[in-house]
Design an enzyme around this catalytic site. Structure first.
Site, PDB file in Angstrom:
ATOM      1  N   GLU A 937     -26.934 -14.644  -2.372  1.00 54.93           N
ATOM      2  CA  GLU A 937     -27.589 -15.396  -3.117  1.00 54.93           C
ATOM      3  C   GLU A 937     -28.942 -15.312  -2.620  1.00 54.93           C
ATOM      4  O   GLU A 937     -29.935 -16.078  -3.099  1.00 54.93           O
ATOM      5  CB  GLU A 937     -27.299 -16.825  -3.400  1.00 54.93           C
ATOM      6  CG  GLU A 937     -25.933 -17.126  -3.838  1.00 54.93           C
ATOM      7  CD  GLU A 937     -25.665 -18.493  -3.989  1.00 54.93           C
ATOM      8  OE1 GLU A 937     -26.381 -19.226  -3.108  1.00 54.93           O
ATOM      9  OE2 GLU A 937     -24.615 -19.066  -4.640  1.00 54.93           O
ATOM     10  N   GLU A1030     -18.629 -16.311  -7.337  1.00 57.00           N
ATOM     11  CA  GLU A1030     -18.072 -17.609  -6.794  1.00 57.00           C
ATOM     12  C   GLU A1030     -17.694 -18.499  -7.746  1.00 57.00           C
ATOM     13  O   GLU A1030     -18.690 -18.922  -8.604  1.00 57.00           O
ATOM     14  CB  GLU A1030     -19.314 -18.165  -5.727  1.00 57.00           C
ATOM     15  CG  GLU A1030     -19.627 -17.357  -4.682  1.00 57.00           C
ATOM     16  CD  GLU A1030     -20.772 -18.349  -3.913  1.00 57.00           C
ATOM     17  OE1 GLU A1030     -20.830 -19.217  -4.140  1.00 57.00           O
ATOM     18  OE2 GLU A1030     -21.307 -17.486  -3.147  1.00 57.00           O
TER      19      GLU A1030
END
Length: 1447
Positions: A937, A1030
């Protein structure tokens, strides 16, 4: 007429030379092998060869002349070798001629001299008996003896008999000759007795060549078959036939000029363009009953064999292949000669066990060949270039118990039996002796076969004589005998004193402050091992452990101490290797200090040759310091604590996360492998293996670049050898390449050397899980130094595959292709195996096998965790899990957290890049490694990101360009070898939400991470982007795990509070809250999914209902994503698959390695071929993720109510499903029926119409819209009759059990319908009932034999078949059955809970349901504690009592 692989006519086999005979020396135990004569010829282009005695060469000449023109036989010992000979392969005469005894059609006979030429005229031929070459006058060597039954009389074969044999037109196809029964023993070689090894172990462990190998006595023979590529199949297409290529066996001096057989054809073939050259089938071996039969195509192979008889000590007859003209310049070799390309080591069964093999060219022979070819074509890995290797003739149906299958010891790889390190080096290979003749299944183990192969490889190049060494070359792991102490408690003693005058005493027990240490491991792991801290993963114990932020870095600064023995000889070098230290250290060895720089993910290698103690006893101490910025843990917790850990190059989860408690020592310690490596003057460093492909993966090249370091002060003349082998079917191992190269390395320097690319034709490809076989080749590289012997070696399992990754035009998601096939990604996010870094091969194997059992094909190694270890990657190679590996950057810690943290990432960017490059070198040779990613991320800082993009740029051969039609074109190979790149075969992506992942722009568009309605996953609006890296949900384990990891106060279940809006809010107890519990409700969005089954009563009821939700939740997640395969999505990764501690969220198995029901929900949904129900449209869908079209299929749909009736039943018409597609089949209309029940069961079966074989089975429990599952509470009172059969096999502590469960209640399917429900779902018979157990046993007196078998570790067959009957009067579905394995120890009171489970256990399925009349077999495997009595327990939703089967 037989035809080649492209249809052209093929002549019968023309054997280049007859070299099949045994040179067996009858040495006594205290004698050394006879030296080999070496003579140099002025006219010979070879450096040396061994001249045979005149009688030997003469006898061979006469045997060859007296042998029939089509088949010659030579019987020796227990092996009979039959060789089909075509004296003139170019003959095209089609006249009818008489056939021999084997039915072979002979062709025009050529003179004997043209058929077999024992010694080339250039090297001095033996022309007549008793004559010797004038150029090579050597003493006659006595002919070796053999068994009395199969002997060869050296005195027969005179000129008269030779003329008589030549005049005969046809003689029997087999000929048995005789040897003299005795012969004088050779003189003892006392001048070399001190240095010549006399056993295989000594010969091979000291780098001895084949001529120094004296085999141990053997009861049955072992043979080696060598296939030699003709030059037109060389890796360099420009090679032409040299005209003087020779092949010899030095022990016999039998030299053969390959050009003498058919030089015109050889030259013609070598000069054809590569695409026009025919693919002749090379020779292959059909082995049966002790026979070896050669079969193949003309002039393509040379056979050599080695045998050790029952009563003799034998030699190795080596296939000595010239490696080419070797240049004296360093790092360069010119090849133009035939190369040894295939070597097969195996062991035949006794000759009396089976009938002779079929004749070459006969119908039986052709049938075998077609069978093998068809089997090879059905897989992705097609046949390779020297042709198809025929398997052993199929055994008769009734075989003698002594007739064992052909086995091979050189196993390429075994699942669950990986090496300690994929960078392993050879230590002391042992040529194991077989057991008695009655134990027909005994085979050489892997090291012994590898030793035999290396012994033969000694003859391929290399001039240096082997020198005996006191210490074997190789690697030794230092993982025992370590001590540890806190540095502040030994402050008065320095590292110099610890390793000289004041070492800590270890016997009988270390004195305080010293303690036994966990190495590899961490400080916290060492303290836990010595019971100095409570288990941090139990209850709230972690809160009682001092954090480094409060105690200071000195509190967790520790000494680690050990001793080891090592006394190298002259010209040997020793290095001390640390594969991972967190975070920095000082190393002391025998009073010498070495500083080990900072960095958790860097390797340290120290040359310790000059500081080892002369007597071999060495003292080693390491002072390890924690990370420089351990940070503090805020009261509210958070993602990565206060983010200070991000300033170092280390794991970031250690400050805690929303799924993890903080690690108090921040993982300080020697956390990875410590070893010493012993080498000669030259060592091998970081070889890089790369495979490239051409012609639709038919042609492949293996590229390799490595570093050679010469540590000596003199120029090293080296021979670099590379051997590539693989395991075939039936435990047969094939050596595809065996090459050597002459290299010169200057003193005190290192060079980079690129091995000429090795050519493979249709290699066995490595495929991801569910797409094909995970074929692995064992690549072994060694370097021999002239005057020293083997200096160093390296080996690695390598998979031929090509992984491509681009952004899909239609979905915007990242797409992965393996070997040209698109792979729909269904996998999970991986943190690490254990939070305290207690990493073992056994745990890694279980972890990875669990993921393969769930039918996953990718794991993402999250950036806040580890760069995973070679053992992790090895098992991913074995089980087919592709790996996405991230570097150590996370958004929460590196610039995107709250508050914003470390916007520039780690403080030392150079250190980060050094660790990244070293990690790439450590892992790049693994087939499973698919992708490098800069961070989680977040992208790395600009300079780091730019450097990684440059370092990991793709080689042009791996760059894919997309046209408007989405077709791929590949750049032609450039001059730079791809193995010279750091890693140019895998894509680098800068972050986990960039470039095809999430929205591709770095926005937080992954997730969600909480409970969902099952039907939500099937809605088009649930997720917008092509690849979600995710998405997570719940994960409560079974009740036994809660009790085992928490005190009784933690056994209370969450409080269910109903809000005004009707939603339920779960309030967990403090221990559950500390263990990161995720509720099964989302107030305002999702109603509580556990409460749908009724309010939970206690911990057992709560966890049982949680497993129902786990199964439904994760099955729906994967089925929903798969429903949009390739139309909207390219893949999904679940957050996360397991926990590195005893957490209560996002897991398919807990930290104790017991599976949740979600594990089996994923296993069902991720089947490569799968039938499913779309929970939005209620259409039945068939998913085909494979590359093959599904034909002749049908789907059975049956609905069962709670009363055991089947109100809805349907079988579809024949269906066809294209490859890589999801096809809607039919709508399931039961919910729309007027009399539909509020709760019902649905069973879907995809089956073949031809044999009713079930391909996929899927069982649902459903409710009508607006209803719930509370009626299932009453269903718990149902008493369903069951029957359980158990078949048990025990080998030592390993247990394999097949449990077959049958629902004995009556079916109520509508009359006249055809049902598959009563069909077996396994091949075991079974049944089950309530309290009555019967056992069918063998002889009761065999208890003693059973104990003996168990003591010896011998496998115990299914001599105990137990039947358990569970009586019941109700009819219906046996719902949610699940097995568990326990010891027989009784559980104690709740205050002193004793967990009796045996973990881990592998189940072929669990949490399953059976409709009336249905039967299912479950395979269970586990390792039981020593001395325990395991039992298998069955429970279910309507079977509360433990139905137990004792083992």
């Amino acid at each position: 007429m037989r035809r080649g692989s492209r249809g052209e006519p093929m002549d019968d086999l023309a054997v280049v030379g007859l070299t099949f005979f045994a040179a067996v020396a009858d040495f006594t135990d205290d004698s050394a092998p006879r030296p080999m004569s070496r003579r140099r010829s002025a006219t010979s282009r070879r450096r040396s060869y061994t001249s045979p005695p005149a009688s030997t060469a003469s006898a061979l000449t006469k045997v060859a002349a007296a042998t029939p023109p089509r088949t010659r036989g030579l019987s020796m010992g227990p092996l009979d070798v039959a060789v089909a000979v075509n004296p003139n392969p170019l003959t095209t005469d089609k006249q009818q001629q008489p056939r021999d005894a084997q039915g072979l059609k002979p062709i025009k006979q050529a003179p004997a001299a043209a058929r077999v030429k024992p010694i080339s005229n250039k090297l001095g031929a033996v022309r007549e008996e008793g004559q010797r070459s004038k150029q090579h006058a050597v003493p006659a060597r006595p002919w070796p003896s053999n068994s009395a039954r199969h002997t060869l009389d050296a005195r027969q074969g005179t000129a008269a008999s030779k003329a008589k044999a030549r005049s005969e037109s046809m003689i029997p196809s087999r000929r048995t000759c005789s040897l003299p029964a005795s012969r004088p023993k050779p003189p003892r070689r006392t001048e070399r007795a001190a240095c010549t090894p006399t056993t295989p172990r000594a010969a091979l462990s000291t780098g001895g060549s084949a001529r120094d190998l004296a085999t141990v006595d053997r009861r049955r023979a072992t043979f080696v078959v060598v296939l030699v590529h003709a030059p037109w199949y060389s890796s360099n297409d420009a090679h032409h036939w040299d005209g003087d290529a020779m092949h010899d066996c030095p022990d016999t001096g039998c030299l053969v000029d390959l050009n003498e057989c058919c030089p015109d054809e050889l030259r013609a073939r070598s000069q054809r363009p590569a695409r026009e050259r025919p693919l002749e089938e090379f020779a292959a071996a059909v082995v049966r009953g002790g026979h070896v039969q050669a079969c193949g195509a003309p002039c393509s192979c040379l056979w050599s064999w080695w045998s050790a008889d029952t009563s003799e000590r034998g030699r190795v007859l080596r296939a000595h292949q010239p490696a080419g003209r070797q240049s004296s310049r360093a790092g360069r070799v010119e090849t133009g000669k035939p190369q040894a390309s295939a070597l097969l080591t195996c062991r035949p069964p006794p000759a009396s066990a089976a009938s002779p093999p079929p004749a070459v060219g006969s119908r039986a022979w052709r049938t075998l060949r077609r069978r093998w070819s068809r089997r090879r074509r059905t897989s992705h890995a097609n046949s390779r270039l020297p042709g198809r290797l025929l398997r052993r003739t199929p055994p008769p149906r009734r075989r003698s118990p002594r007739a064992a299958p052909l086995q091979c010891g050189l196993q390429a790889h075994q699942r669950g039996a990986g090496p300690s390190s994929m960078e392993r080096t050879h230590t002391s290979p042992l040529l194991a002796a077989p057991v008695g003749a009655g134990d027909g299944a005994t085979a050489l183990n892997r090291s012994s076969a590898a030793a035999c192969v290396r012994a033969m490889a000694d003859s391929v190049g290399g001039d240096g004589d082997s020198t005996s060494m006191a210490v074997a070359v190789g690697k030794r792991v230092l993982d025992t005998g370590w001590l540890a102490a806190r540095s502040t408690e030994v402050a008065l003693i320095t590292g110099v004193q610890l390793t000289t005058t004041h070492p800590p005493a270890a016997d009988p027990a270390p004195a305080a402050p010293w303690m036994s240490a966990a190495v590899p491991g961490t400080v916290l792991g060492t303290l836990l091992k010595n019971n100095l801290i409570p288990d941090p993963f139990y209850g709230l114990n972690n809160q009682a452990i001092v954090d480094i932020a409060d105690a200071g870095r000195e509190y967790y600064t520790f000494w680690f101490f050990t001793t080891f023995k090592c006394a190298p000889t002259a010209n040997q070098h020793v290095t001390l290797n640390f594969r991972g230290i967190n975070y920095s250290a000082e190393m002391y060895l025998n009073g010498h200090e070495e500083v080990l720089p900072k960095g958790m993910f860097r390797r340290h290698t120290i040359d310790i040759t000059d500081i080892l103690h002369p007597d071999g006893n060495n003292l080693l101490a390491v002072l390890v310091h924690p990370p420089d910025h351990p940070g503090k843990i805020p009261a509210q917790g958070g993602q990565g604590g206060d983010h200070e850990i991000g300033k170092d190059v280390a794991t970031q989860y250690v400050e805690g996360w929303d799924w993890m408690c903080p690690i108090r020592d921040r993982n300080t310690g020697i956390w990875d492998e410590v070893s010493i490596s012993i080498s000669g003057p030259v060592n091998i460093t970081d070889p890089h293996l790369v495979s490239t492909f051409h012609d639709d993966f038919k042609r492949s090249y293996l590229h390799c670049t490595l570093q050679l370091e010469n540590k000596s002060s003199w120029i090293a003349d080296c021979t670099l050898k590379i051997q590539v082998s693989t395991e075939l079917e039936g435990n047969i191992c094939l050596v595809e390449h065996l090459q050597s190269y002459a290299i010169t390395v200057p003193p005190q320097s290192d060079i980079e050397y690129t091995i000429p690319s090795l050519f493979f034709y249709k290699p066995n490809l490595w495929w991801p899980n569910g797409m094909g076989k995970q074929s692995l080749y064992n690549v072994e590289i060694s370097v021999d130094v002239k005057g020293f012997g083997e200096s160093d070696s390296w080996s690695h399992y390598f998979g031929f595959r090509k992984i491509e990754s681009t952004i899909d035009d239609s979905t915007g998601g990242r797409i992965f292709k393996v070997n040209g096939e698109p792979i729909f990604i269904r996998g999970g996010n991986w943190i690490l195996s254990d939070g305290l870094l207690r990493l073992t091969k056994k745990r890694y194997m279980t972890d990875i096998k669990f993921h393969a059992d769930m039918n996953f094909n990718m794991l993402r190694c999250w950036g806040g965790g580890l760069a995973e270890r070679p053992d992790f990657y090895h098992f991913c190679d074995v089980y087919g899990l592709m790996v996405w590996q991230e570097f150590w950057i996370t958004g929460d810690v590196d610039g995107r957290g709250v508050p914003v943290s470390n916007p520039n990432g780690p403080l030392d960017h150079d250190l980060f890049l050094l660790c990244a490059r070293d990690t790439v070198k450590l892992l790049r040779n693994h087939a499973s490694l698919a992708l490098w990613v800069g961070g989680n991320e977040q992208v790395p800082p600009v300079d780091i990101n730019k450097a990684l993009k440059n370092d990991l740029k793709l080689h042009p051969m791996f760059v894919s360009y997309q046209t408007s039609k989405n077709e791929e074109k590949y750049l032609s190979e450039e001059s730079t070898d791809p193995s010279k790149y750091l890693d140019g075969s895998r894509v680098y992506v800068q972050g986990s939400m960039w470039d095809g992942f999430a929205n591709g722009k770095g926005d937080f568009t992954d997730g969600p991470y909480e409970i969902q309605y099952p039907e939500s996953f099937f809605k088009d609006s649930f997720y917008k982007y092509g690849f979600n890296p995710e998405v997570g949900s719940v994960g409560v384990p079974v009740a036994a795990t809660i009790r085992a990891t928490m005190p009784p106060v933690g056994w209370s279940i969450p409080v269910f509070k109903k809000r005004i809006d009707g939603y339920i809010e779960e309030v967990p107890n403090p221990i559950w809250d500390y263990h990161k519990y995720i509720p099964y409700s989302k107030p305002g969005k999702v109603h509580d999914q556990i409460e749908l089954y009724g309010p939970p009563k206690d911990l057992d009821d709560f966890c049982e209902k949680a497993q129902l939700v786990n199964y439904v939740q994760y099955r729906a997640l994967l089925e929903g994503w798969t429903s949009f395969m390739w139309t909207k999505f390219t893949g999904v990764l679940i957050w996360k698959t397991q926990n590195p501690w005893t957490g209560l969220r996002g897991q398919f198995y807990d930290h104790l390695q017991d599976q949740t029901a979600g594990f089996y929900g994923c296993r069902c949904a991720a089947q490569p071929i799968h039938v499913q129900l779309n929970l939005v449209t209620y259409f039945v869908e068939v998913v085909n993720t494979t590359a093959d079209e599904l034909k002749d299929m049908a789907v059975e749909i049956s609905v069962w109510d709670l009363d055991g009736a089947c109100p809805y039943y349907k079988v579809t018409e024949k269906i066809v499903v294209p490859p890589k597609k999801v096809k809607q089949i039919i709508e399931m209309k039961y919910p729309k029926m007027k009399d539909a029940k509020p709760v019902y069961f649905l069973l879907l079966k995809l089956f073949r119409l031809s044999d009713n074989g079930i391909i996929s089975r899927n069982f649902y429990w459903l409710h009508l819209p607006g209803q719930d599952y509370k009626l299932l509470e009453q269903y718990q009172q149902k008493n369903i009759p069951l029957k359980i059969y158990s078949d048990i096999s025990v080998s030592g502590t390993m247990h394999k059990v097949r449990m077959t469960v049958e629902n004995n209640s009556k079916t109520s399917v509508a009359e006249g319908t055809r049902s598959l429900s009563a069909m077996d779902l396994g091949d075991a018979s079974g049944s089950r009932s309530t309290g009555k157990e019967t056992t069918r046993k063998g002889n009761e007196s065999d208890g003693l034999w059973r104990k003996i078998r168990n003591g010896l570790g011998v496998a115990r067959p299914s001599d105990n078949r137990r039947t358990l009957e569970v009586n019941g009067t109700d009819s219906g579905v046996a719902f949610f059955l699940h097995f568990s394995v326990h010891t027989s120890e009784p559980s104690t009171a709740k205050e002193e809970y004793n967990d009796t489970r045996i973990l881990p256990v592998h189940y072929s399925d669990n949490y399953f349901s059976l409709t009336p009349g249905e039967k299912m077999a479950i395979d269970i495997s586990f390792e039981a504690p020593q001395g325990s009595s395991p039992k298998v327990v069955l429970r279910g939703w309507n079977h509360h009592l433990n139905h137990t089967v004792m083992i």
